[in-house]
Design a protein around this motif. Sequence first.
Motif, PDB file in Angstrom:
ATOM      1  N   VAL A  12       4.583  48.608  40.644  1.00 41.95           N
ATOM      2  CA  VAL A  12       5.444  47.859  39.738  1.00 41.95           C
ATOM      3  C   VAL A  12       5.295  48.409  38.322  1.00 41.95           C
ATOM      4  O   VAL A  12       4.197  48.699  37.864  1.00 41.95           O
ATOM      5  CB  VAL A  12       5.112  46.351  39.773  1.00 41.95           C
ATOM      6  N   GLY A  13       6.416  48.585  37.632  1.00 41.70           N
ATOM      7  CA  GLY A  13       6.387  49.105  36.272  1.00 41.70           C
ATOM      8  C   GLY A  13       6.339  50.604  36.167  1.00 41.70           C
ATOM      9  O   GLY A  13       6.347  51.144  35.059  1.00 41.70           O
ATOM     10  N   CYS A  14       6.300  51.305  37.305  1.00 47.84           N
ATOM     11  CA  CYS A  14       6.255  52.769  37.294  1.00 47.84           C
ATOM     12  C   CYS A  14       7.652  53.352  37.472  1.00 47.84           C
ATOM     13  O   CYS A  14       8.489  52.796  38.185  1.00 47.84           O
ATOM     14  CB  CYS A  14       5.361  53.303  38.410  1.00 47.84           C
ATOM     15  N   ARG A  15       7.876  54.487  36.839  1.00 47.08           N
ATOM     16  CA  ARG A  15       9.102  55.260  37.050  1.00 47.08           C
ATOM     17  C   ARG A  15       8.693  56.635  37.561  1.00 47.08           C
ATOM     18  O   ARG A  15       7.874  57.314  36.955  1.00 47.08           O
ATOM     19  CB  ARG A  15       9.918  55.389  35.765  1.00 47.08           C
ATOM     20  N   VAL A  16       9.282  57.044  38.685  1.00 49.44           N
ATOM     21  CA  VAL A  16       8.950  58.318  39.319  1.00 49.44           C
ATOM     22  C   VAL A  16      10.193  59.198  39.349  1.00 49.44           C
ATOM     23  O   VAL A  16      11.260  58.753  39.791  1.00 49.44           O
ATOM     24  CB  VAL A  16       8.417  58.106  40.755  1.00 49.44           C
ATOM     25  N   ALA A  17      10.056  60.433  38.884  1.00 49.27           N
ATOM     26  CA  ALA A  17      11.168  61.378  38.903  1.00 49.27           C
ATOM     27  C   ALA A  17      10.971  62.365  40.046  1.00 49.27           C
ATOM     28  O   ALA A  17       9.851  62.818  40.309  1.00 49.27           O
ATOM     29  CB  ALA A  17      11.258  62.129  37.579  1.00 49.27           C
ATOM     30  N   ALA A  70       8.568  63.393  28.659  1.00 43.58           N
ATOM     31  CA  ALA A  70       7.733  63.817  27.529  1.00 43.58           C
ATOM     32  C   ALA A  70       7.253  62.661  26.679  1.00 43.58           C
ATOM     33  O   ALA A  70       6.236  62.786  25.987  1.00 43.58           O
ATOM     34  CB  ALA A  70       8.504  64.816  26.664  1.00 43.58           C
ATOM     35  N   THR A  71       7.954  61.533  26.722  1.00 46.53           N
ATOM     36  CA  THR A  71       7.656  60.440  25.786  1.00 46.53           C
ATOM     37  C   THR A  71       7.095  59.184  26.442  1.00 46.53           C
ATOM     38  O   THR A  71       7.127  58.110  25.839  1.00 46.53           O
ATOM     39  CB  THR A  71       8.913  60.078  24.976  1.00 46.53           C
ATOM     40  N   GLY A  72       6.582  59.293  27.650  1.00 43.38           N
ATOM     41  CA  GLY A  72       5.898  58.155  28.252  1.00 43.38           C
ATOM     42  C   GLY A  72       6.762  57.227  29.067  1.00 43.38           C
ATOM     43  O   GLY A  72       6.307  56.157  29.470  1.00 43.38           O
ATOM     44  N   GLN A  73       8.005  57.619  29.344  1.00 46.69           N
ATOM     45  CA  GLN A  73       8.900  56.749  30.098  1.00 46.69           C
ATOM     46  C   GLN A  73       8.964  57.102  31.583  1.00 46.69           C
ATOM     47  O   GLN A  73       9.751  56.527  32.335  1.00 46.69           O
ATOM     48  CB  GLN A  73      10.303  56.813  29.494  1.00 46.69           C
ATOM     49  N   VAL A  74       8.133  58.043  32.002  1.00 48.53           N
ATOM     50  CA  VAL A  74       8.016  58.435  33.412  1.00 48.53           C
ATOM     51  C   VAL A  74       6.530  58.569  33.725  1.00 48.53           C
ATOM     52  O   VAL A  74       5.769  59.110  32.923  1.00 48.53           O
ATOM     53  CB  VAL A  74       8.755  59.768  33.690  1.00 48.53           C
ATOM     54  N   SER A 167       4.904  53.157  32.626  1.00 59.56           N
ATOM     55  CA  SER A 167       6.083  53.426  31.795  1.00 59.56           C
ATOM     56  C   SER A 167       6.891  52.171  31.513  1.00 59.56           C
ATOM     57  O   SER A 167       7.620  52.113  30.519  1.00 59.56           O
ATOM     58  CB  SER A 167       6.973  54.473  32.465  1.00 59.56           C
ATOM     59  N   GLY A 168       6.764  51.149  32.338  1.00 64.64           N
ATOM     60  CA  GLY A 168       7.525  49.921  32.125  1.00 64.64           C
ATOM     61  C   GLY A 168       6.737  48.790  31.510  1.00 64.64           C
ATOM     62  O   GLY A 168       7.272  47.700  31.285  1.00 64.64           O
ATOM     63  N   GLY A 169       5.448  49.019  31.229  1.00 62.11           N
ATOM     64  CA  GLY A 169       4.624  47.957  30.669  1.00 62.11           C
ATOM     65  C   GLY A 169       3.149  48.233  30.878  1.00 62.11           C
ATOM     66  O   GLY A 169       2.734  49.386  30.997  1.00 62.11           O
ATOM     67  N   VAL A 170       2.355  47.171  30.936  1.00 59.27           N
ATOM     68  CA  VAL A 170       0.910  47.324  31.124  1.00 59.27           C
ATOM     69  C   VAL A 170       0.429  46.392  32.225  1.00 59.27           C
ATOM     70  O   VAL A 170       1.042  45.362  32.513  1.00 59.27           O
ATOM     71  CB  VAL A 170       0.131  47.016  29.822  1.00 59.27           C
ATOM     72  N   VAL A 172      -2.830  44.124  32.896  1.00 54.52           N
ATOM     73  CA  VAL A 172      -4.036  43.531  32.326  1.00 54.52           C
ATOM     74  C   VAL A 172      -4.697  42.719  33.433  1.00 54.52           C
ATOM     75  O   VAL A 172      -4.158  41.703  33.878  1.00 54.52           O
ATOM     76  CB  VAL A 172      -3.728  42.636  31.112  1.00 54.52           C
ATOM     77  N   ASP A 173      -5.850  43.227  33.899  1.00 50.72           N
ATOM     78  CA  ASP A 173      -6.516  42.595  35.048  1.00 50.72           C
ATOM     79  C   ASP A 173      -5.529  42.408  36.201  1.00 50.72           C
ATOM     80  O   ASP A 173      -5.446  41.337  36.824  1.00 50.72           O
ATOM     81  CB  ASP A 173      -7.135  41.256  34.643  1.00 50.72           C
ATOM     82  N   ASP A 174      -4.727  43.456  36.463  1.00 52.40           N
ATOM     83  CA  ASP A 174      -3.769  43.516  37.571  1.00 52.40           C
ATOM     84  C   ASP A 174      -2.549  42.619  37.389  1.00 52.40           C
ATOM     85  O   ASP A 174      -1.724  42.509  38.299  1.00 52.40           O
ATOM     86  CB  ASP A 174      -4.448  43.199  38.913  1.00 52.40           C
ATOM     87  N   GLU A 175      -2.423  41.969  36.247  1.00 51.56           N
ATOM     88  CA  GLU A 175      -1.198  41.218  35.946  1.00 51.56           C
ATOM     89  C   GLU A 175      -0.252  42.138  35.174  1.00 51.56           C
ATOM     90  O   GLU A 175      -0.614  42.667  34.119  1.00 51.56           O
ATOM     91  CB  GLU A 175      -1.506  39.981  35.110  1.00 51.56           C
ATOM     92  N   PHE A 176       0.954  42.322  35.697  1.00 52.67           N
ATOM     93  CA  PHE A 176       1.895  43.227  35.051  1.00 52.67           C
ATOM     94  C   PHE A 176       2.671  42.509  33.950  1.00 52.67           C
ATOM     95  O   PHE A 176       3.232  41.432  34.170  1.00 52.67           O
ATOM     96  CB  PHE A 176       2.886  43.803  36.065  1.00 52.67           C
ATOM     97  N   LEU A 177       2.697  43.123  32.764  1.00 48.86           N
ATOM     98  CA  LEU A 177       3.436  42.591  31.623  1.00 48.86           C
ATOM     99  C   LEU A 177       4.493  43.620  31.224  1.00 48.86           C
ATOM    100  O   LEU A 177       4.145  44.693  30.728  1.00 48.86           O
ATOM    101  CB  LEU A 177       2.495  42.333  30.445  1.00 48.86           C
ATOM    102  N   PRO A 178       5.773  43.336  31.442  1.00 53.76           N
ATOM    103  CA  PRO A 178       6.816  44.303  31.069  1.00 53.76           C
ATOM    104  C   PRO A 178       6.922  44.438  29.560  1.00 53.76           C
ATOM    105  O   PRO A 178       6.759  43.460  28.818  1.00 53.76           O
ATOM    106  CB  PRO A 178       8.086  43.693  31.666  1.00 53.76           C
ATOM    107  N   LEU A 179       7.168  45.678  29.099  1.00 55.20           N
ATOM    108  CA  LEU A 179       7.273  45.951  27.678  1.00 55.20           C
ATOM    109  C   LEU A 179       8.491  46.828  27.402  1.00 55.20           C
ATOM    110  O   LEU A 179       8.964  47.556  28.280  1.00 55.20           O
ATOM    111  CB  LEU A 179       6.018  46.670  27.161  1.00 55.20           C
ATOM    112  N   SER A 180       8.959  46.776  26.167  1.00 55.73           N
ATOM    113  CA  SER A 180      10.065  47.632  25.747  1.00 55.73           C
ATOM    114  C   SER A 180       9.603  49.083  25.659  1.00 55.73           C
ATOM    115  O   SER A 180       8.401  49.377  25.653  1.00 55.73           O
ATOM    116  CB  SER A 180      10.590  47.186  24.388  1.00 55.73           C
TER     117      SER A 180
END
Length: 249
Positions: A12-17, A70-74, A167-170, A172-180
């Motif tokens: 979750v929160g990962c982008r794969v190319a 290059a900028t952390g979105q993948v 790439s989609g967030g962080v 924290v202790d396995d809880e996913f927090l989506p971020l811009s």
Amino acid sequence: MSAPTRSAPALVGCRVAIAEAPRPVRPESVDAETLVRTLIATGSEVVRMVPLRDAHPIPAGSRRTAYRIATGQVDAVLFPAAEAVPAWLSALERSAMLDAVRRRTHAARLVLAAVDAAAVGALQEAGLPAVAAGGPTAQDLAEAVLDLLVRTAPVRMTEVGRLAVRSGGVLVDDEFLPLSRGAVSLVEALFVADGRVLSRAEIGQVLPGGRRSPRAVEVAVARLRESLGGRDLVQTVVKRGYRLAVVDD
């Protein structure tokens, strides 16, 4: 009686190319459609890169994907065939993105994986750490990504918990927090710094658009803190900048 909580998908929160070869490769050991379905089932977003040819202009979509990488979105780039590597490297170099991609791979913030030893060798010769899948199939390639992004991904122990960046967030202790996008760029820079204080000028360089003003940096930090729900993950160091709230060993 409360309902049982459902665990989030592994990626979750990962982008794969997926970097596709310029021409069809026969025999095709990795079925692209199977690879896409397998990755989506893990919770990741999948981007298929348009096959690139050296003699042609880089398509706008491929240029955008190179910028994302290059900028952390993948989080990972997969190479189902060795033939995709030369054109991919050329596109990064022509887009002036290759050095930034190198930095992300060396910081273990970008995974490069292939099923072909020749592809791994070509990437390593270009100064890009890469790993080989354990076998020649789509499932093997997906398993390699899972291993690197879940089981062996870099983490930081912080005052708010165990932190991993995607790439989609962080997490924290396995809880996913989506971020811009801007918040992820900021967190990644602080994560790589590993407790070192980053000045406002350094942070301004990594925000979308680059070379942002001190005021823009302050706004970005405030928005990140709001998205984190009050977790004190980013600390202000008076007259110096900001740091990740890592816990010293």
